[in-house]
Motif scaffolding. Sequence first.
Motif, PDB file in Angstrom:
ATOM      1  N   PHE A 197      10.610  29.440 -10.660  1.00  0.00           N
ATOM      2  CA  PHE A 197      12.041  29.504 -10.570  1.00  0.00           C
ATOM      3  C   PHE A 197      12.488  30.972  -9.753  1.00  0.00           C
ATOM      4  CE2 PHE A 197      15.861  27.263 -11.278  1.00  0.00           C
ATOM      5  CZ  PHE A 197      16.457  28.490 -10.716  1.00  0.00           C
ATOM      6  N   ILE A 216      12.832  33.172 -16.893  1.00  0.00           N
ATOM      7  CA  ILE A 216      14.364  33.910 -17.607  1.00  0.00           C
ATOM      8  C   ILE A 216      14.314  34.560 -16.699  1.00  0.00           C
ATOM      9  CG2 ILE A 216      14.970  34.856 -19.976  1.00  0.00           C
ATOM     10  CD1 ILE A 216      12.533  33.553 -20.876  1.00  0.00           C
ATOM     11  N   ASP A 233      23.274  37.100  -9.428  1.00  0.00           N
ATOM     12  CA  ASP A 233      23.844  36.592  -8.237  1.00  0.00           C
ATOM     13  C   ASP A 233      24.873  35.765  -8.237  1.00  0.00           C
ATOM     14  OD1 ASP A 233      21.054  36.847  -6.036  1.00  0.00           O
ATOM     15  OD2 ASP A 233      22.220  38.270  -6.620  1.00  0.00           O
ATOM     16  N   ASN A 234      26.138  34.821  -8.522  1.00  0.00           N
ATOM     17  CA  ASN A 234      26.586  33.919  -8.909  1.00  0.00           C
ATOM     18  C   ASN A 234      27.994  34.508 -10.061  1.00  0.00           C
ATOM     19  OD1 ASN A 234      25.217  31.190  -7.436  1.00  0.00           O
ATOM     20  ND2 ASN A 234      23.954  32.223  -8.071  1.00  0.00           N
ATOM     21  N   LEU A 263      24.447  26.927 -20.809  1.00  0.00           N
ATOM     22  CA  LEU A 263      24.616  27.461 -19.721  1.00  0.00           C
ATOM     23  C   LEU A 263      24.688  25.684 -19.218  1.00  0.00           C
ATOM     24  CD1 LEU A 263      25.044  29.361 -17.958  1.00  0.00           C
ATOM     25  CD2 LEU A 263      22.820  29.604 -17.497  1.00  0.00           C
ATOM     26  N   LYS A 264      23.358  24.702 -18.931  1.00  0.00           N
ATOM     27  CA  LYS A 264      23.764  23.756 -18.064  1.00  0.00           C
ATOM     28  C   LYS A 264      25.104  22.828 -18.885  1.00  0.00           C
ATOM     29  CE  LYS A 264      21.832  19.066 -17.699  1.00  0.00           C
ATOM     30  NZ  LYS A 264      21.089  18.634 -18.571  1.00  0.00           N
ATOM     31  N   ALA A 311      15.199  30.642 -25.548  1.00  0.00           N
ATOM     32  CA  ALA A 311      16.020  30.560 -24.151  1.00  0.00           C
ATOM     33  C   ALA A 311      15.490  28.941 -23.326  1.00  0.00           C
ATOM     34  CB  ALA A 311      14.423  31.579 -23.505  1.00  0.00           C
ATOM     35  N   VAL A 312      15.470  28.032 -23.904  1.00  0.00           N
ATOM     36  CA  VAL A 312      15.590  26.531 -23.783  1.00  0.00           C
ATOM     37  C   VAL A 312      16.764  26.510 -24.266  1.00  0.00           C
ATOM     38  CG1 VAL A 312      14.730  23.988 -23.971  1.00  0.00           C
ATOM     39  CG2 VAL A 312      12.915  26.938 -23.680  1.00  0.00           C
ATOM     40  N   PRO A 354      13.702  35.712 -13.352  1.00  0.00           N
ATOM     41  CA  PRO A 354      14.877  34.768 -11.906  1.00  0.00           C
ATOM     42  C   PRO A 354      15.981  33.957 -11.810  1.00  0.00           C
ATOM     43  CG  PRO A 354      12.682  33.427 -12.538  1.00  0.00           C
ATOM     44  CD  PRO A 354      12.444  34.549 -13.298  1.00  0.00           C
ATOM     45  N   LEU A 355      15.465  33.009 -13.346  1.00  0.00           N
ATOM     46  CA  LEU A 355      17.209  33.086 -13.945  1.00  0.00           C
ATOM     47  C   LEU A 355      18.283  33.869 -14.377  1.00  0.00           C
ATOM     48  CD1 LEU A 355      18.552  30.566 -14.445  1.00  0.00           C
ATOM     49  CD2 LEU A 355      18.271  30.994 -17.315  1.00  0.00           C
ATOM     50  N   SER A 381      14.695  32.966  -7.738  1.00  0.00           N
ATOM     51  CA  SER A 381      15.492  34.237  -8.212  1.00  0.00           C
ATOM     52  C   SER A 381      17.466  33.858  -7.231  1.00  0.00           C
ATOM     53  CB  SER A 381      15.664  35.444  -8.441  1.00  0.00           C
ATOM     54  OG  SER A 381      14.907  35.696  -7.194  1.00  0.00           O
ATOM     55  N   LEU A 404      28.243  24.299 -17.368  1.00  0.00           N
ATOM     56  CA  LEU A 404      28.533  24.340 -15.991  1.00  0.00           C
ATOM     57  C   LEU A 404      29.528  22.614 -15.596  1.00  0.00           C
ATOM     58  CD1 LEU A 404      25.103  25.429 -14.706  1.00  0.00           C
ATOM     59  CD2 LEU A 404      27.416  26.546 -14.698  1.00  0.00           C
ATOM     60  N   LEU A 453      18.022  36.982 -12.705  1.00  0.00           N
ATOM     61  CA  LEU A 453      18.428  37.714 -11.611  1.00  0.00           C
ATOM     62  C   LEU A 453      19.824  36.490 -10.469  1.00  0.00           C
ATOM     63  CD1 LEU A 453      15.159  38.555 -10.476  1.00  0.00           C
ATOM     64  CD2 LEU A 453      17.327  40.430 -10.886  1.00  0.00           C
ATOM     65  N   ARG A 454      19.738  35.241 -10.662  1.00  0.00           N
ATOM     66  CA  ARG A 454      20.150  34.197 -10.035  1.00  0.00           C
ATOM     67  C   ARG A 454      21.455  34.105 -10.468  1.00  0.00           C
ATOM     68  NH1 ARG A 454      17.362  28.272  -7.919  1.00  0.00           N
ATOM     69  NH2 ARG A 454      19.355  27.699  -7.158  1.00  0.00           N
ATOM     70  N   LEU A 455      21.748  34.107 -12.017  1.00  0.00           N
ATOM     71  CA  LEU A 455      23.223  34.484 -12.948  1.00  0.00           C
ATOM     72  C   LEU A 455      24.293  35.366 -12.428  1.00  0.00           C
ATOM     73  CD1 LEU A 455      22.499  32.773 -16.326  1.00  0.00           C
ATOM     74  CD2 LEU A 455      23.753  31.270 -13.835  1.00  0.00           C
ATOM     75  N   ALA A 513      19.653  28.026 -22.187  1.00  0.00           N
ATOM     76  CA  ALA A 513      19.551  27.592 -20.683  1.00  0.00           C
ATOM     77  C   ALA A 513      20.646  25.870 -20.995  1.00  0.00           C
ATOM     78  CB  ALA A 513      18.502  26.912 -19.979  1.00  0.00           C
ATOM     79  N   GLU A 514      19.689  25.304 -21.724  1.00  0.00           N
ATOM     80  CA  GLU A 514      20.607  23.615 -22.398  1.00  0.00           C
ATOM     81  C   GLU A 514      22.386  24.060 -21.995  1.00  0.00           C
ATOM     82  OE1 GLU A 514      18.536  22.628 -25.975  1.00  0.00           O
ATOM     83  OE2 GLU A 514      16.889  21.098 -23.658  1.00  0.00           O
TER      84      GLU A 514
END
Lengths: 172, 132
Positions: B87, A75, A84-85, A167-168, A160-161, A77-78, B89, A171, A80-82, A164-165
């Motif tokens: 995962f 969760i 970033d994007n 969110l997918k 959270a799962v 890192p996801l 980051s 996309l 953080l990546r979100l 994420a679904e």
Amino acid sequence: MENRIISLATIVLLAVALVASPVFAAAPKLSETQKAGITTNCGAIRQKLENLQRMDSKTYSYYQAIYETAATRYIKPLNLRLVDNNKSNQKLLDLQTGIATSEKNFSDDFIAYNKLLDSLKKIDCKVEPETFYEKLIEVRVSRAILKKDIEKLNELVVSAVKSAETLKGSLK
Amino acid sequence: MNDEKIKQPKEQPNEPVKTEAPEKPKKNYNLVFLGIGATVLAFLTTFISLKLYHDSGDIYLDRSRPGFLPEKEEVEQSEQEKSDYAFPSTGTITPEVMDEFLENLKAEVNRLNDFPVEAFDPNSLSDDTLGF
């Protein structure tokens, strides 16, 4: 006149104090059969409590490891990546905070439960069965809180799962 | 002529010659005090740290204490189930990336159902279970 006012004020204050005071539920009275059962099986009861404490420690470690992994390896890192994007998801951010808070509560409640369990084990149930039983009731309440903590954490992780679904799905 | 009589010191008849005994070197106990002090300090700091460890409750979260060590089967099982996946980051967010994320997260979350006993089952502390 003044004396009347003072006595009236005193009566009113007493009445308010009586009404506002919390009503403490009396601990359930121990029957003679239960008392005899506790004093007779004191050794066996102690051993069961020891085994239970060991099992609970295993339970705590198992679940805590899963929640920790879900939070730190997935969760966070996801999120953080979100970010970033430029696609930060408030629901996932709230879930990350919620899981961290609930994990802390779980640890604190587990510590409190174990402290109560230790103090229960220290009571000599052969000599003080009533005191033992009162403390046992407190331990039961504390254990119920732990069960609620796990249910809450499970809910958060499953949410959270689902997030994420969703969110997918967004996309595609 | 002046005979200067050389004055000779008068000899005291038959007096023993006083010779002082050499001073014995004073014993130095500093090293002993240092050893005792270091031992006392070690005991004190150990006592304080154990007390803090116990009072803070961290002892209850520690499975390395005697009697609470994980069993051999438990260790082997957890080694088998343990995944090193994390995962990343950084990177883009695409449906394929989310597929990978969800596949691994679901595998982890499904482990919540694998524990052999009900977590903190209230019946474990019931009167019947305890035997009275």
